[in-house]
Design an enzyme around this catalytic site. Sequence first.
Site, PDB file in Angstrom:
ATOM      1  CB  CYS A 169      89.898  20.658 -51.196  1.00 58.71           C
ATOM      2  SG  CYS A 169      88.588  20.399 -52.433  1.00 58.71           S
TER       3      CYS A 169
ATOM      4  CB  CYS B  20      95.340  24.975 -51.203  1.00 59.05           C
ATOM      5  SG  CYS B  20      96.417  24.532 -52.712  1.00 59.05           S
TER       6      CYS B  20
ATOM      7  CB  CYS C  21      54.794  33.885 -54.912  1.00 59.60           C
ATOM      8  SG  CYS C  21      53.591  33.497 -56.134  1.00 59.60           S
TER       9      CYS C  21
ATOM     10  CB  CYS D  13      60.442  29.249 -58.985  1.00 62.22           C
ATOM     11  SG  CYS D  13      59.891  29.376 -57.345  1.00 62.22           S
TER      12      CYS D  13
END
Lengths: 262, 106
Positions: free
Chosen positions: A77, A80, A181, A223
Amino acid sequence: MTVPLRRAVLIAALAWHCAGAAAQQPVRPQPLKSGLEFTGPEVRELQQDDFANPGMLWITRGENLWQEAAGREGKSCAACHGDAKTTMKGVAVRYPRIDAGSARLINLEGRIQQCRERRQQAEPLKYESPELLALSAYVAQQSRGMPVSAIIDWQNRHNFEAGRAMYNRRMGQMNLSCAQCHQDNWGKKLGPETISQGHSVAYPIYRLEWQTMGSLHRRFRSCLSGVRAELLPQGSPEFLDLELYLAWRAGGLPVETPGVRR
Amino acid sequence: MTARIQVTPNPKRGDVIEIRIAIQHPMETGFRLDDGGRAIPKNVVNKLVCRYNNVEIFRAEMGSGIAANPFLDFFTVAEASGELVFDWVDDQGQTGSERVALTVTG
């Protein structure tokens, strides 16, 4: 028209207008409160201690992975993007966003997967794999303290509306929507737990219940299973739309990654 | 296995220093079942040893009662500059090792 009649018509018109507006205008909880404010002091302390916070183990792993060359290209990573501490600062606050190539909504995990496949030519990282959690936590952590700022425009408007519809749709055997909720009853008790506003700013989070790090989509699935609805796969388009809606809804709250919750 | 270590910075000779170590490990208890109903075998970091300049100063023997990603915190006296070496092993025989340099002044 007599005065009382005119008044009645006016009130009716006003009521109709307000009802229409309520259905059309997306709402945010007021005031916005991070999930951290609904947890106990121990959990808060654990999150704020940068050594004791168990999520930091994933950050360290992500930091190592960032430097590691992978795939046929043999690039890391860092090859670049350089030092993530500067180049990835403020990146996470803009996700999920429209990917210019595919014109589809993409989140941070999706972007990392895409980069790995196309640029590094490496085996794709599975959603919820320890490596992807580590990398997404590491990238998101670089934006810690910065306000979430998803911009809703013509490109992602339909994703936003789909996410909002899902948020307000009753589902599952319990016939509950997210909003019932986390919008209408936050701050009240659900068994021993205080219902939070359900913001997405601390992900990926370390949940003590999971005993590990987990993505936002894993939390969505928890959930959904709680309301006994059909479980959608992680990274599904429905979840991405919902993620965009939540990013808008949490707009202005600071990023907390890596968060700790019960 | 990823681990993080923290030692009280810049100790003087004779100072009591705090050493903290966190290890990324699922600490599988052996009591859980997988989705198919089969028992997940126990896999915990069962032994951790810390050596300070080749002298063992701390040893922990852990079992299934320890939560995932164990976090240990202990104290020692800073005597000389050198190295703290941590070694640990889990039930599957996987070993981990981490070392941290220590500079003691005075």
